[in-house]
Design an enzyme around this catalytic site. Structure first.
Site, mmCIF file in Angstrom:
data_model
loop_
_atom_site.group_PDB
_atom_site.id
_atom_site.type_symbol
_atom_site.label_atom_id
_atom_site.label_comp_id
_atom_site.label_asym_id
_atom_site.label_seq_id
_atom_site.Cartn_x
_atom_site.Cartn_y
_atom_site.Cartn_z
ATOM 1 C CE1 TYR A 181 -3.747 2.212 0.287
ATOM 2 C CE2 TYR A 181 -2.596 3.053 2.049
ATOM 3 C CZ TYR A 181 -3.926 2.780 0.980
ATOM 4 O OH TYR A 181 -4.922 4.326 1.399
ATOM 5 N NE ARG A 222 -10.929 2.646 5.092
ATOM 6 C CZ ARG A 222 -10.718 2.946 4.045
ATOM 7 N NH1 ARG A 222 -10.363 3.391 3.915
ATOM 8 N NH2 ARG A 222 -11.789 2.330 3.198
ATOM 9 C CB VAL A 223 -10.004 2.429 13.338
ATOM 10 C CG1 VAL A 223 -9.634 3.425 13.011
ATOM 11 C CG2 VAL A 223 -10.328 2.135 15.378
HETATM 12 N N1 LIG Z 1 -10.419 6.610 3.542
HETATM 13 C C1 LIG Z 1 -9.603 6.325 3.820
HETATM 14 O O1 LIG Z 1 -9.157 7.290 4.802
HETATM 15 C C2 LIG Z 1 -7.739 7.123 2.781
HETATM 16 C C3 LIG Z 1 -6.876 7.769 3.534
HETATM 17 C C4 LIG Z 1 -5.713 7.718 2.250
HETATM 18 C C5 LIG Z 1 -5.545 7.914 0.867
HETATM 19 N N2 LIG Z 1 -6.919 7.312 0.553
HETATM 20 C C6 LIG Z 1 -7.660 6.893 -0.079
HETATM 21 O O2 LIG Z 1 -8.968 7.571 -1.419
HETATM 22 C C7 LIG Z 1 -9.315 5.966 -2.639
HETATM 23 C C8 LIG Z 1 -10.432 6.186 -2.692
HETATM 24 O O3 LIG Z 1 -10.777 4.976 -0.560
HETATM 25 P P1 LIG Z 1 -12.057 4.709 0.013
HETATM 26 O O4 LIG Z 1 -11.664 5.127 1.395
HETATM 27 O O5 LIG Z 1 -12.815 5.213 -0.811
HETATM 28 O O6 LIG Z 1 -12.064 3.034 -0.389
HETATM 29 P P2 LIG Z 1 -13.122 2.507 -0.777
HETATM 30 O O7 LIG Z 1 -12.401 0.581 -0.319
HETATM 31 O O8 LIG Z 1 -13.968 2.627 -0.266
HETATM 32 O O9 LIG Z 1 -13.366 2.142 -2.286
HETATM 33 C C9 LIG Z 1 -12.237 1.963 -3.247
HETATM 34 C C10 LIG Z 1 -13.229 2.123 -4.294
HETATM 35 O O10 LIG Z 1 -12.402 1.105 -5.640
HETATM 36 C C11 LIG Z 1 -12.792 0.318 -6.418
HETATM 37 N N3 LIG Z 1 -11.793 -0.708 -6.582
HETATM 38 C C12 LIG Z 1 -10.573 -1.057 -6.046
HETATM 39 N N4 LIG Z 1 -9.995 -1.972 -6.725
HETATM 40 C C13 LIG Z 1 -10.239 -1.855 -8.383
HETATM 41 C C14 LIG Z 1 -9.743 -2.187 -9.410
HETATM 42 N N5 LIG Z 1 -8.787 -2.831 -9.278
HETATM 43 N N6 LIG Z 1 -10.709 -1.812 -10.727
HETATM 44 C C15 LIG Z 1 -12.033 -0.515 -10.085
HETATM 45 N N7 LIG Z 1 -11.756 -0.133 -9.146
HETATM 46 C C16 LIG Z 1 -11.682 -0.856 -8.082
HETATM 47 C C17 LIG Z 1 -13.250 -0.544 -4.890
HETATM 48 O O11 LIG Z 1 -14.801 -1.674 -5.907
HETATM 49 C C18 LIG Z 1 -14.239 0.964 -4.551
HETATM 50 O O12 LIG Z 1 -15.400 0.996 -4.885
HETATM 51 C C19 LIG Z 1 -7.945 4.637 -2.364
HETATM 52 O O13 LIG Z 1 -7.202 5.357 -3.440
HETATM 53 C C20 LIG Z 1 -7.653 5.081 -1.460
HETATM 54 O O14 LIG Z 1 -6.209 4.765 -1.008
HETATM 55 C C21 LIG Z 1 -8.110 6.689 1.278
HETATM 56 O O1 LIG Z 2 -10.341 -2.780 15.245
HETATM 57 C C1 LIG Z 2 -9.542 -1.578 14.996
HETATM 58 C C2 LIG Z 2 -9.095 -1.284 14.068
HETATM 59 C C3 LIG Z 2 -8.219 -0.813 13.386
HETATM 60 N N1 LIG Z 2 -7.256 0.038 14.862
HETATM 61 C C4 LIG Z 2 -6.191 1.037 15.021
HETATM 62 O O2 LIG Z 2 -6.408 2.329 14.022
HETATM 63 C C5 LIG Z 2 -5.659 2.716 13.653
HETATM 64 C C6 LIG Z 2 -6.275 3.239 12.294
HETATM 65 O O3 LIG Z 2 -6.257 1.847 11.357
HETATM 66 P P1 LIG Z 2 -7.127 2.271 10.220
HETATM 67 O O4 LIG Z 2 -6.867 0.260 9.551
HETATM 68 O O5 LIG Z 2 -8.322 2.321 10.600
HETATM 69 O O6 LIG Z 2 -6.146 2.747 9.632
HETATM 70 P P2 LIG Z 2 -4.326 3.046 9.124
HETATM 71 O O7 LIG Z 2 -4.933 4.293 10.158
HETATM 72 O O8 LIG Z 2 -3.900 2.012 9.643
HETATM 73 O O9 LIG Z 2 -4.451 3.476 7.320
HETATM 74 C C7 LIG Z 2 -5.302 3.962 6.996
HETATM 75 O O10 LIG Z 2 -5.016 5.385 6.158
HETATM 76 C C8 LIG Z 2 -4.118 5.566 5.194
HETATM 77 C C9 LIG Z 2 -5.207 5.480 3.673
HETATM 78 O O11 LIG Z 2 -4.616 5.834 2.941
HETATM 79 C C10 LIG Z 2 -5.747 3.995 4.398
HETATM 80 O O12 LIG Z 2 -6.822 3.711 3.583
HETATM 81 C C11 LIG Z 2 -6.011 3.249 5.468
HETATM 82 O O13 LIG Z 2 -5.602 2.075 5.725
HETATM 83 C C12 LIG Z 2 -4.321 1.852 13.616
HETATM 84 O O14 LIG Z 2 -3.594 2.459 14.582
HETATM 85 C C13 LIG Z 2 -5.510 0.620 14.082
HETATM 86 O O15 LIG Z 2 -4.534 0.068 14.369
HETATM 87 C C14 LIG Z 2 -7.756 -0.188 15.952
HETATM 88 O O16 LIG Z 2 -7.378 0.071 17.300
HETATM 89 N N2 LIG Z 2 -8.622 -1.310 16.192
#
Ligand SMILES: NC(=O)c1ccc[n+]([C@@H]2O[C@H](COP(=O)([O-])OP(=O)(O)OC[C@H]3O[C@@H](n4cnc5c(N)ncnc54)[C@H](O)[C@@H]3O)[C@@H](O)[C@H]2O)c1
Ligand SMILES: O=c1ccn([C@@H]2O[C@H](COP(=O)(O)OP(=O)(O)O[C@H]3OC[C@@H](O)[C@H](O)[C@H]3O)[C@@H](O)[C@H]2O)c(=O)[nH]1
Length: 361
Positions: A181, A222-223
């Site tokens: 990732y 996710r958390v």
């Molecule tokens: N949510 C966060 O906290 C967070 C933080 C940092 C970065 N991002 C980035 O933002 C973007 C969206 O994240 P999200 O939280 O909405 O996640 P999400 O999993 O809800 O959305 C990802 C989407 O991409 C689609 N997808 C995955 N692989 C694919 C593929 N090969 N072809 C076509 N579609 C595909 C999934 O079906 C889904 O609809 C991601 O690129 C993620 O890395 C999210």
């Molecule tokens: O049930 C849970 C899940 C997660 N956690 C903790 O919560 C924190 C956040 O974990 P998450 O999995 O929600 O998210 P992370 O911060 O590790 O990564 C995230 O942030 C950056 C984005 O790009 C990624 O989409 C997402 O994976 C971590 O410290 C994890 O150990 C818990 O304590 N309990």
């Protein structure tokens, strides 16, 4: 048979007026926008916001790996909206003006499922001349589209500088279970900038910090989604050890606003988008950075005061602290988040209650 007079008048008759459809607002989009991953959590909120502008035509490409058509239900069959089931690791030809590239499994439990493939999803390969992006997208005959990459705070790894400014190069394990990732997103950033320098492609790079809100996949892992689903199911909140690790949580509407400002603005980035909590007045001290134990306590207090909190084992390389420095977003985009965690959690609770069928007592 037509007389000579009739033939002449037919020849000089003005051509029929074009179909009224051609002048309708639906057929004159100023901007055709592609959103990869638009059926996911952030992507579907971005679709909602972009569709509010009647001059936008929105195309979503998604393979539904973690997203769902349900998130886009209200737009299906709308004349300015198209939904394509497609895996972005395969080429696809589409003519568009802008691309928001979000497709990518974002939750650790999903991206660890097939790390080799998911590493590749984060790559871009543009061929400037014919407008072709191998393994990703795009055909554009004239100008190549502007492309925005949703990168991540994970590029900072387990950061040794706190809060993290964009100038920090990070502290990332290149061979760990999270590397598919964070290293994948780092390479995606590198490719974006190389294509920009070498081929003049217009790029935007957002470094997104932990974002939460309605429509997160309930079993996303996710958390915030875990804690809310656990609280509503009366299951213990699973704080992963040690529980003192921190994250800063940004509500999804703020994030979408930041992404659009970045795309519409003049700066390539990378720009941090996240909620450091700095907007809170000193009279009501609250930070945007929380330990996971504090987050669990907050969810317990707001959603289910009877729920238990337990400590469970963590996974390797979990970053110990994370908080964005958003000076650049404030100065260059005029952006800062507005929604505090205590305001955003109840909005997410409402959505989770509906989907889990757990009414408020
Ligand atoms: N949510 C966060 O906290 C967070 C933080 C940092 C970065 N991002 C980035 O933002 C973007 C969206 O994240 P999200 O939280 O909405 O996640 P999400 O999993 O809800 O959305 C990802 C989407 O991409 C689609 N997808 C995955 N692989 C694919 C593929 N090969 N072809 C076509 N579609 C595909 C999934 O079906 C889904 O609809 C991601 O690129 C993620 O890395 C999210
Ligand atoms: O049930 C849970 C899940 C997660 N956690 C903790 O919560 C924190 C956040 O974990 P998450 O999995 O929600 O998210 P992370 O911060 O590790 O990564 C995230 O942030 C950056 C984005 O790009 C990624 O989409 C997402 O994976 C971590 O410290 C994890 O150990 C818990 O304590 N309990």
């Amino acid at each position: 048979m037509a007389s000579n007079g009739e033939k002449q008048s037919a020849a000089t008759k003005a051509p029929p007026a074009p179909s009224p459809l051609r002048t309708s607002k639906f057929c004159q989009p100023n901007m055709r926008i592609l959103i990869t991953g638009g059926a996911g959590f952030i992507g579907s909120h971005l679709v909602d916001r972009l569709m509010e502008n009647e001059k936008n035509e929105v195309i979503v490409v998604d393979n539904y790996f973690t997203g769902s058509k349900d998130n886009l239900r209200k737009w299906i069959s709308h004349p300015r909206f198209e939904l394509i089931r497609h895996d972005v690791t395969e080429p696809l030809l589409v003519e568009v003006d802008q691309i928001y590239h979000l497709a990518c499994p974002a939750s650790p439990i999903f991206y660890k499922h097939n790390p080799v493939k998911f590493l590749c999803i984060r790559f871009f390969k543009f061929e400037s001349g014919n407008g072709y992006i191998d393994g990703q997208i795009i055909e554009a005959q004239n100008a190549l589209p502007m492309i925005l990459l949703t990168s991540t705070s994970e590029v900072y790894g387990d950061p040794l500088i706190h809060p993290q400014p964009e100038t920090y190069w990070g502290n990332v394990n290149p061979i760990g279970v999270r590397s598919c990732y964070d290293e994948g997103k780092r390479v995606a950033e590198t490719l974006m900038f190389d294509y920009h320098r070498q081929h003049g492609i217009e790029i935007r790079v957002a470094r997104i910090f932990n974002t939460y809100g309605p429509r997160m996949n309930i079993d996303d892992g996710r958390v915030v989604s875990n804690f809310i689903a656990q609280a509503l199911r009366d299951e213990p909140l699973t704080v992963q050890a040690p529980g003192t690790q921190t994250r800063s949580f940004c509500y999804v509407s703020d994030m979408v606003d930041g992404l659009i400002r970045l795309m519409e603005g003049e700066h390539t980035g990378p720009i941090n988008l996240g909620n450091p909590g700095e907007f809170v007045e000193p009279s009501t001290p609250q930070t945007g950075e929380f330990t996971m134990l504090e987050l669990a306590e907050t969810v317990k207090e707001l959603i289910n005061p009877d729920v238990k909190i337990v400590t469970v084992e963590n996974t390797p390389d979990d970053p110990r602290q994370r908080k964005p420095d958003i000076t650049k977003a404030k100065e260059l985009l005029g952006w800062e988040p507005k929604i505090k965690l205590r305001e955003g959690l109840p909005l997410m609770e409402e959505d989770f209650r509906l989907r889990l069928g757990v009414p408020k007592k």
